[in-house]
Design an enzyme around this catalytic site. Sequence first.
Site, PDB file in Angstrom:
ATOM      1  CB  CYS A 311      -0.934  -0.009   1.203  1.00  0.00           C
ATOM      2  SG  CYS A 311      -0.076  -0.218   2.764  1.00  0.00           S
ATOM      3  CD  GLU A 411      -3.116   0.837  -4.442  1.00  0.00           C
ATOM      4  OE1 GLU A 411      -4.318   0.544  -4.463  1.00  0.00           O
ATOM      5  OE2 GLU A 411      -2.433   0.833  -3.396  1.00  0.00           O
TER       6      GLU A 411
HETATM    7  P1  NAD Z   1      -9.642  -5.452  -1.922  1.00  0.00           P
HETATM    8  O1  NAD Z   1     -10.254  -4.155  -1.540  1.00  0.00           O
HETATM    9  O2  NAD Z   1      -9.989  -6.052  -3.216  1.00  0.00           O
HETATM   10  O3  NAD Z   1      -9.999  -6.571  -0.831  1.00  0.00           O
HETATM   11  C1  NAD Z   1      -9.727  -6.380   0.539  1.00  0.00           C
HETATM   12  C2  NAD Z   1     -10.660  -7.263   1.351  1.00  0.00           C
HETATM   13  O4  NAD Z   1     -11.995  -6.800   1.136  1.00  0.00           O
HETATM   14  C3  NAD Z   1     -10.654  -8.734   0.934  1.00  0.00           C
HETATM   15  O5  NAD Z   1     -10.770  -9.544   2.074  1.00  0.00           O
HETATM   16  C4  NAD Z   1     -11.892  -8.837   0.061  1.00  0.00           C
HETATM   17  O6  NAD Z   1     -12.447 -10.132   0.026  1.00  0.00           O
HETATM   18  C5  NAD Z   1     -12.830  -7.878   0.761  1.00  0.00           C
HETATM   19  N1  NAD Z   1     -13.922  -7.355  -0.082  1.00  0.00           N
HETATM   20  C6  NAD Z   1     -13.914  -7.151  -1.416  1.00  0.00           C
HETATM   21  N2  NAD Z   1     -15.130  -6.693  -1.817  1.00  0.00           N
HETATM   22  C7  NAD Z   1     -15.893  -6.599  -0.718  1.00  0.00           C
HETATM   23  C8  NAD Z   1     -17.233  -6.194  -0.481  1.00  0.00           C
HETATM   24  N3  NAD Z   1     -18.046  -5.799  -1.464  1.00  0.00           N
HETATM   25  N4  NAD Z   1     -17.705  -6.220   0.790  1.00  0.00           N
HETATM   26  C9  NAD Z   1     -16.921  -6.609   1.818  1.00  0.00           C
HETATM   27  N5  NAD Z   1     -15.645  -7.029   1.648  1.00  0.00           N
HETATM   28  C10 NAD Z   1     -15.135  -7.008   0.400  1.00  0.00           C
HETATM   29  O7  NAD Z   1      -8.074  -5.242  -1.756  1.00  0.00           O
HETATM   30  P2  NAD Z   1      -6.929  -6.299  -2.019  1.00  0.00           P
HETATM   31  O8  NAD Z   1      -6.762  -6.484  -3.482  1.00  0.00           O
HETATM   32  O9  NAD Z   1      -7.125  -7.486  -1.159  1.00  0.00           O
HETATM   33  O10 NAD Z   1      -5.663  -5.516  -1.425  1.00  0.00           O
HETATM   34  C11 NAD Z   1      -4.997  -4.527  -2.122  1.00  0.00           C
HETATM   35  C12 NAD Z   1      -5.429  -3.152  -1.668  1.00  0.00           C
HETATM   36  O11 NAD Z   1      -5.253  -3.033  -0.264  1.00  0.00           O
HETATM   37  C13 NAD Z   1      -4.597  -2.055  -2.281  1.00  0.00           C
HETATM   38  O12 NAD Z   1      -5.430  -0.997  -2.688  1.00  0.00           O
HETATM   39  C14 NAD Z   1      -3.701  -1.622  -1.132  1.00  0.00           C
HETATM   40  O13 NAD Z   1      -3.214  -0.305  -1.243  1.00  0.00           O
HETATM   41  C15 NAD Z   1      -4.590  -1.804   0.030  1.00  0.00           C
HETATM   42  N6  NAD Z   1      -3.832  -1.914   1.271  1.00  0.00           N
HETATM   43  C16 NAD Z   1      -3.830  -0.848   2.132  1.00  0.00           C
HETATM   44  C17 NAD Z   1      -3.080  -0.897   3.300  1.00  0.00           C
HETATM   45  C18 NAD Z   1      -3.068   0.252   4.274  1.00  0.00           C
HETATM   46  O14 NAD Z   1      -2.616   0.056   5.400  1.00  0.00           O
HETATM   47  N7  NAD Z   1      -3.533   1.424   3.913  1.00  0.00           N
HETATM   48  C19 NAD Z   1      -2.323  -2.037   3.579  1.00  0.00           C
HETATM   49  C20 NAD Z   1      -2.345  -3.102   2.680  1.00  0.00           C
HETATM   50  C21 NAD Z   1      -3.105  -3.032   1.524  1.00  0.00           C
END
Ligand code: NAD
Length: 509
Positions: A311, A411
Amino acid sequence: MTHSTPSNPVTHADWQALAEHLTVEAGLEARAYIDDTFVDAADGATFTTLNPATGETLAEVASCDAADAETAVSVARRAFESGAWSRSSPGERKAVLLRLADLMEAHKHELALLDSLDMGKPVSSAMGDMAGAIGCIRHHAESIDKLYGEIAPTGEESLGLVLREPLGVVASIVPWNFPLMMTAWKIGPALAAGNSVILKPSEKSPLSALRLAQLTREAGLPRGVFQVLPGFGHTVGKALALSMGVDCLAFTGSTGVGKQLMQYAGQSNLKKVFLECGGKSPNLVFADCKDLDRVAEHAAAAIFHNQGEVCIAGSRLLVENSIRERFVGKVLAAAERMQPGDPLDPASFMGAMVDQTQYQRVLDYIRQGVEEGATLRAGGQALDIEGAKGLFIGPTVFDGVTDTMAIGREEIFGPVLAVFGFDTEEEAVRLANDSDYGLAAGLWSQDIDRIMRVTRRLRSGQVFVNNWADMDQTVPFGGVKQSGNGRDKSHHSLEEYSDLKTVWMTLAT
Ligand code: NAD
C-alpha cells in the site's frame, strides 16, 4: 551462526522441505473457525487457493456466505455479552495475548511459509512480516493494563469520569499482500480492548488466518471471541458489512471497496467504519542529497519490495531534473539486483504476483504506459523463472511520466515505478499532492530548512525523511484523503476499537 533444523529452516532446501509438509492431508486447516470449532461453510461451498509461484493447488477452502456470517455474528455477540473477555481485567487479557504472541513466535516459520505459498511473497520477506505481527500482538498485550481513564476537570460538586469501553463485535476484513501482519494490526488492538472479533481474510490468502485461529484457541481466548470466515468479499464480506449485529468494520484494502463499506454501514446500522486503503505514494529526491547510491537503492526497494504489492509502495519517484538522468541510472542498477526468484529461496528479493488477475492488471498498466508515451527504461515483461511455472514480472521503470498518465495517477499494485522530473521545490510539492491518495510520502534532502518546509506541506498520513518505510510498532500508520480515515499500530489504534463513555456523578449535598 544459525543452524538448519526442520523447525528452523535456513536454506532454500529447508524451506522446500518444510513446504512439502504443509498439506491438508498432513493437517493443514482449511475450514472456517466458528464458535471455537472448525467447520465447513453452511452450504458446503469451497474455493481453491493456489500457489501463484507454481500454479499448484494448496487447499480447497471453506467459502463462507451470509448464513455463516449470521451465525458468527450471533456467536460473537453472545461471547461479548457473556463478559468472559469483554469484562475481564486488562491484566487477564494481557496474559492471554502474550501467550498468543509466544505461540506465534514458536510457529513463525510455518506461518511465514503459509503466507509465502498462498500469495507468492519471498519467504524472507514473510519472516519480516512475522516479526511485525508478533510485535504488534505483544505491544497491545503489554499496553492494555497501563492505560488509565480520566476525571474531567469539573467543579467540586460533581465527578465526570471518562471511561474507555470496547465497541462490541468487530468485523475485520483484510487484504492479501501482508496477510498475517495486516491481521495482527487489526486484531491486536481490537482484542486487547475487549471486543469479539470476526476476521475475514482475503480469498487470495486465507491459510495463515486459519492457523492463527488454532493458536488463539491454544492461547486460551474464550469461546466465540475470535472467529475466522474465509470466503469472498461480495458474499461473506458484504454480509458482515451489512449486518445489524456488527458494531465496527475494520478494513484494509482498496479504496473502491472502502467506499462500498461506508455505503453498507449507511444502509444498515451506521456501524463505525475504520479504513486503511490504497496509495500512490510520492518519493521526492532533491539534488542536494550527498549519497545518491544509497538513495537510489532505497528508492528501488520502496517500489520493488513485495513485488510492488504494498500500500505504501513509493510508486511515484519525483527527481530534481538536474540529477535525474544520473539518478535514474542508479535506480536501474539497483532494480537489476532485485529480480524475482523462487519465493522459497531466502535470497529472492521479489516473488510471484498474487494471482492471474493481478498479473494481467499489472501487464495491462505497463502496456498503457507505453501507449501513453512514457519511456520504458527497464522490465515491462512477464518472466519465466527456471523451474517455476508462476506469475513473475520483473522490476519495471518508466521515465518521463506525467500527472495525466494512468501509470502516474492510479494504484497499480505491482513492480512498476513511474519517474517524474521537477525543477523547483514548489513544483515537487504540487506534483506530490496532486493525487486522490495520501498514505505515505518520502523526502530525500540534506537541507533541514527544506525538510521542515516540505514535510509540513505534504498531504500524507506519514512522511519518511531520508528513509523509506522505516517503521516501528510504536508509530501510527495510516492515511489521509482517499487512503483512509484511521490509524493502525501504536496506542492510537486502540481508539478505533473503543468508545468513550462519560459518567456524570452529582455528589450528594
Ligand atoms: P480489496 O479491496 O480487493 O480486498 C480487501 C478485502 O476486502 C478482501 O478480504 C476482500 O475479500 C474484501 N472485499 C472485497 N469486496 C468486498 C465487499 N463488497 N464487501 C466486503 N468485503 C469485500 O483489496 P486487495 O486487493 O485485497 O488488497 C490490495 C489493496 O489493499 C490495495 O489498494 C492496497 O493499497 C490496500 N492496502 C492498504 C493498506 C493500508 O494500510 N492502507 C495495507 C495493505 C493493503
